[in-house]
Design a protein around this motif. Structure first.
Motif, PDB file in Angstrom:
ATOM      1  N   ALA A 255       0.822  -1.207   0.000  1.00  0.00           N
ATOM      2  CA  ALA A 255       0.000   0.000   0.000  1.00  0.00           C
ATOM      3  C   ALA A 255       0.858   1.260   0.000  1.00  0.00           C
ATOM      4  O   ALA A 255       0.568   2.233  -0.704  1.00  0.00           O
ATOM      5  CB  ALA A 255      -0.942  -0.014   1.206  1.00  0.00           C
ATOM      6  N   GLU A 256       1.923   1.258   0.796  1.00  0.00           N
ATOM      7  CA  GLU A 256       2.808   2.420   0.849  1.00  0.00           C
ATOM      8  C   GLU A 256       3.523   2.615  -0.489  1.00  0.00           C
ATOM      9  O   GLU A 256       3.692   3.754  -0.953  1.00  0.00           O
ATOM     10  CB  GLU A 256       3.826   2.229   1.976  1.00  0.00           C
ATOM     11  N   THR A 257       3.950   1.526  -1.100  1.00  0.00           N
ATOM     12  CA  THR A 257       4.611   1.607  -2.406  1.00  0.00           C
ATOM     13  C   THR A 257       3.670   2.189  -3.449  1.00  0.00           C
ATOM     14  O   THR A 257       4.063   3.046  -4.252  1.00  0.00           O
ATOM     15  CB  THR A 257       5.073   0.205  -2.846  1.00  0.00           C
ATOM     16  N   TRP A 258       2.423   1.741  -3.420  1.00  0.00           N
ATOM     17  CA  TRP A 258       1.449   2.250  -4.394  1.00  0.00           C
ATOM     18  C   TRP A 258       1.180   3.743  -4.179  1.00  0.00           C
ATOM     19  O   TRP A 258       1.083   4.515  -5.136  1.00  0.00           O
ATOM     20  CB  TRP A 258       0.157   1.457  -4.270  1.00  0.00           C
ATOM     21  N   VAL A 275     -10.102   3.131  -1.566  1.00  0.00           N
ATOM     22  CA  VAL A 275     -10.303   2.671  -2.945  1.00  0.00           C
ATOM     23  C   VAL A 275      -9.599   3.650  -3.886  1.00  0.00           C
ATOM     24  O   VAL A 275     -10.004   4.806  -4.023  1.00  0.00           O
ATOM     25  CB  VAL A 275     -11.796   2.572  -3.303  1.00  0.00           C
ATOM     26  N   PHE A 276      -8.543   3.190  -4.520  1.00  0.00           N
ATOM     27  CA  PHE A 276      -7.803   4.023  -5.466  1.00  0.00           C
ATOM     28  C   PHE A 276      -8.603   4.158  -6.764  1.00  0.00           C
ATOM     29  O   PHE A 276      -9.170   3.187  -7.269  1.00  0.00           O
ATOM     30  CB  PHE A 276      -6.441   3.381  -5.740  1.00  0.00           C
ATOM     31  N   ASN A 277      -8.635   5.380  -7.308  1.00  0.00           N
ATOM     32  CA  ASN A 277      -9.319   5.633  -8.586  1.00  0.00           C
ATOM     33  C   ASN A 277     -10.793   5.223  -8.504  1.00  0.00           C
ATOM     34  O   ASN A 277     -11.359   4.677  -9.451  1.00  0.00           O
ATOM     35  CB  ASN A 277      -8.615   4.887  -9.717  1.00  0.00           C
ATOM     36  N   GLY A 278     -11.402   5.517  -7.338  1.00  0.00           N
ATOM     37  CA  GLY A 278     -12.789   5.111  -7.139  1.00  0.00           C
ATOM     38  C   GLY A 278     -13.771   5.785  -8.067  1.00  0.00           C
ATOM     39  O   GLY A 278     -14.874   5.271  -8.288  1.00  0.00           O
ATOM     40  N   GLY A 288      -1.792  -3.756  -9.449  1.00  0.00           N
ATOM     41  CA  GLY A 288      -1.615  -3.053  -8.192  1.00  0.00           C
ATOM     42  C   GLY A 288      -2.942  -2.820  -7.500  1.00  0.00           C
ATOM     43  O   GLY A 288      -3.823  -3.684  -7.463  1.00  0.00           O
ATOM     44  N   PHE A 289      -3.117  -1.601  -6.952  1.00  0.00           N
ATOM     45  CA  PHE A 289      -4.357  -1.248  -6.260  1.00  0.00           C
ATOM     46  C   PHE A 289      -5.259  -0.412  -7.153  1.00  0.00           C
ATOM     47  O   PHE A 289      -5.861   0.574  -6.709  1.00  0.00           O
ATOM     48  CB  PHE A 289      -4.040  -0.505  -4.963  1.00  0.00           C
ATOM     49  N   ASP A 290      -5.379  -0.785  -8.389  1.00  0.00           N
ATOM     50  CA  ASP A 290      -6.313  -0.140  -9.309  1.00  0.00           C
ATOM     51  C   ASP A 290      -7.333  -1.183  -9.765  1.00  0.00           C
ATOM     52  O   ASP A 290      -7.199  -2.375  -9.469  1.00  0.00           O
ATOM     53  CB  ASP A 290      -5.562   0.449 -10.507  1.00  0.00           C
ATOM     54  N   TRP A 291      -8.327  -0.749 -10.486  1.00  0.00           N
ATOM     55  CA  TRP A 291      -9.360  -1.650 -10.973  1.00  0.00           C
ATOM     56  C   TRP A 291      -8.789  -2.636 -11.984  1.00  0.00           C
ATOM     57  O   TRP A 291      -7.907  -2.292 -12.775  1.00  0.00           O
ATOM     58  CB  TRP A 291     -10.487  -0.853 -11.624  1.00  0.00           C
ATOM     59  N   ARG A 292      -9.324  -3.844 -11.930  1.00  0.00           N
ATOM     60  CA  ARG A 292      -8.969  -4.885 -12.906  1.00  0.00           C
ATOM     61  C   ARG A 292     -10.266  -5.443 -13.474  1.00  0.00           C
ATOM     62  O   ARG A 292     -11.227  -5.688 -12.726  1.00  0.00           O
ATOM     63  CB  ARG A 292      -8.186  -6.025 -12.250  1.00  0.00           C
ATOM     64  N   ASP A 333      -8.599  -4.453  -5.215  1.00  0.00           N
ATOM     65  CA  ASP A 333      -8.041  -4.870  -3.930  1.00  0.00           C
ATOM     66  C   ASP A 333      -7.769  -3.656  -3.050  1.00  0.00           C
ATOM     67  O   ASP A 333      -7.310  -2.601  -3.532  1.00  0.00           O
ATOM     68  CB  ASP A 333      -6.742  -5.648  -4.131  1.00  0.00           C
ATOM     69  N   VAL A 334      -8.028  -3.807  -1.753  1.00  0.00           N
ATOM     70  CA  VAL A 334      -7.748  -2.748  -0.783  1.00  0.00           C
ATOM     71  C   VAL A 334      -7.108  -3.370   0.455  1.00  0.00           C
ATOM     72  O   VAL A 334      -7.444  -4.501   0.835  1.00  0.00           O
ATOM     73  CB  VAL A 334      -9.030  -1.976  -0.391  1.00  0.00           C
TER      74      VAL A 334
END
Length: 428
Positions: A255-258, A275-278, A288-292, A333-334
Motif C-alpha cells: 500500500a505504501e509503495t502504491w 479505494v484508489f481511482n474510485g 496493483g491497487f487499481d481496478w482490474r 483490492d484494498v
C-alpha cells in the motif's frame, strides 16, 4: 608466408635454373620435373603442419620466422593454452606474433590479454584489454571478453561496466547478462549503477527479471528505491511490484509503495478513501491497487467519459442479452486495518433485465469475510449502494467485486447497462 607463395618462389627458381642449363629440346622434361615438384607441396604442407603439432618448439621457431599462417598461430595457441608453463609461454609467443601482424585487431589484443592472465601477468593483461576496447569501441565481443577478464581478477564493478557497454550495443543478450548478475550474487545497486546502460529501459527490464526470479525482498526494495530516485519507476512497473508484494503477504508495504508511485493520480488515496481511482478519473491500470477487469463473452466493460455521477468518467458494464452468466469480472483490492468501515458506490442502470441484478461483494482470501450489498435491476438513476462492517485482528487484504448471480428463472438472459462511479471505503 603462405604455401602458395612458397610454391611460386620455387617455381621461379627452378625455371630460371633449368632454362639457363638446358636447351629448347629438353623443355618437355623440365615441365614434367617441375610438375612433380609442385605436386609434392600439399603433402609437404600437411607433413610440416603435423610436425609442428608434434614439436611445439619447432612450431614456435618456424612461426617466428614467418613460415606459417595466422590460422596456424592461433590454432597452436589454442592447443597449448591451459598446459604447462612452457606451453603457455609458447602460446603467448605465437599470439604476440599474430598480434604483431595485425596490431589493429581488438580480438588479437584480447587473445594476448587472456594469455597474460593465464601466466599471472595481470598488469600486461590489463594493458591488452585496454587496447582492445580502445580499438573496438563498438565491439560487443571485445566488451564481453574484457568483462570476463575483470570478473576473473575480482573487479566486479569494472566487469559490470563493460557488460553494460555490451548491452547498450546488443540488448538482445540481456537475459544472459541478467542471469550472470544474479548467479554471481552481485550487489543490486552496483549492478544498476554500473552494469545497466543509462538512457534505456534495461533498468526496468532488470527489475522485472529479479521480480520473476524471486530475488530477496531486501534487494528488490533497494532496486525499487533506486528506480524511483532515477525517475524510472512508472505506474506499470509499480503495479507489477505491488502484485509481488501482495502475493508475499506484505500488504502494508504494498500500500505504501502504491501511494508513493501511482498515488499522484488520486489525492484522496488512501486517506480518507482506501479505494484508489474510485471515480475512474484515470484509465484503470489493471494492476496493483487499481481496478482490474476482463470482459467475458457477451459483456463489454470500459471507462465511459460521457456518463458520470461525479467528475468526468464512470465504468460502464453492458450485457448483450445472450447468456445467463455468473459475473464477477470487475475487481479492486484494498488493504484494510482493523476498524469500522463504510462502503459506498453509486450505480446507474438502464434496462437491466432478469431478477438478478448488479451489486457488490467484499471478500478476503481466507473466506472469513464475505459481505454483499443489495443489487439493482431495471432502470435507475444514480443510486447509492452502501454497507457498514467491522473488521478485527490483523491488517488484511479485501477484494471488492462487482457481481451478478445467474438466474433460475425461465427468462434469465441478462441485457442492459450499468454504470458505476464514486466507489469509496472509508474508516468511520
Amino acid at each position: 608466408m603462405k604455401w602458395l607463395d612458397v610454391r611460386q618462389l620455387v617455381l621461379k627458381t627452378f625455371s630460371c635454373y633449368f632454362l639457363s642449363l638446358l636447351s629448347v629440346h629438353e623443355m618437355p622434361r623440365i615441365t614434367v620435373i617441375l610438375s612433380a615438384i609442385l605436386a609434392l607441396f600439399p603433402s609437404i604442407a600437411y607433413l610440416a603442419d603435423l610436425r609442428y603439432r608434434i614439436d611445439p618448439a619447432l612450431e614456435r621457431s618456424v612461426c617466428r620466422n614467418l613460415a606459417c599462417s595466422d590460422e596456424l598461430l592461433l590454432d597452436s595457441a589454442d592447443r597449448l593454452a591451459g598446459g604447462k608453463q612452457q606451453d603457455e609461454l609458447i602460446a603467448l609467443a605465437n599470439l604476440q606474433e599474430a598480434l604483431r601482424r595485425n596490431v589493429a585487431s581488438p580480438d588479437r589484443w584480447c587473445d594476448a590479454g587472456e594469455a597474460f592472465l593465464r601466466l599471472g601477468r595481470i598488469e600486461e593483461a590489463k594493458y591488452c584489454f585496454a587496447r582492445a576496447v580502445e580499438l573496438g569501441p563498438q565491439s560487443p565481443p571485445g566488451f564481453w571478453r574484457t568483462a570476463q577478464f575483470y570478473a576473473q581478477i575480482q573487479q566486479p564493478r569494472l566487469s559490470e561496466e563493460y557488460l553494460g557497454k555490451m548491452l547498450a550495443l546488443v540488448p538482445k543478450y540481456k537475459e544472459l547478462v541478467f542471469s550472470m548478475y544474479l548467479s554471481e550474487h552481485r550487489d543490486v545497486l552496483d549492478t544498476l549503477e554500473y552494469g545497466i546502460p543509462r538512457q534505456s529501459r534495461l533498468a526496468q527490464d532488470y527489475f522485472r527479471y529479479i521480480l520473476a526470479h524471486d530475488k530477496a525482498s531486501e534487494d528488490v526494495q533497494k532496486a525499487w528505491d533506486w528506480l524511483q530516485s532515477h525517475s524510472l519507476a512508472d505506474d506499470k512497473l509499480a503495479g507489477e511490484y505491488v502484485d509481488l508484494l501482495l502475493k508475499k503477504g506484505e500488504f502494508s508495504v504494498a500500500a505504501e509503495t502504491w501511494k508513493r508511485s501511482a498515488g499522484r493520480h488520486d489525492d484522496a488515496y488512501p486517506n480518507p478513501n482506501l479505494v484508489f481511482n474510485g471515480s475512474f478519473e484515470s484509465e484503470p491500470l489493471q494492476s496493483g491497487f487499481d481496478w482490474r477487469f476482463s470482459a467475458p463473452q457477451g459483456v463489454q466493460i470500459g471507462r465511459d467519459s460521457a456518463v458520470a455521477f461525479s467528475g468526468s468518467s464512470s465504468l460502464l458494464i453492458a450485457f448483450d442479452g445472450e447468456s445467463n452468466l455468473e459475473f464477477n469480472s470487475v475487481t479492486h483490492d484494498v488493504v484494510v486495518p482493523p476498524g469500522h468501515y463504510h462502503f459506498k458506490a453509486w450505480v446507474h442502470t438502464l434496462g437491466l433485465t432478469t431478477d438478478q441484478g448488479i451489486g457488490f461483494r467484499l471478500i478476503d482470501a481466507s473466506g472469513r469475510v464475505n459481505l454483499q450489498t443489495t443489487r439493482l435491476t431495471g432502470t435507475h438513476d444514480w443510486t447509492p449502494i452502501d454497507l457498514d462492517f467491522t473488521l478485527s485482528g490483523l491488517v488484511r487484504l479485501l477484494r471488492i467485486e462487482v457481481v451478478r448471480q445467474s438466474s433460475w428463472k425461465f427468462d434469465n438472459k441478462i441485457a442492459g447497462k450499468a454504470w458505476i462511479d464514486s466507489v469509496s471505503l472509508v474508516k468511520s
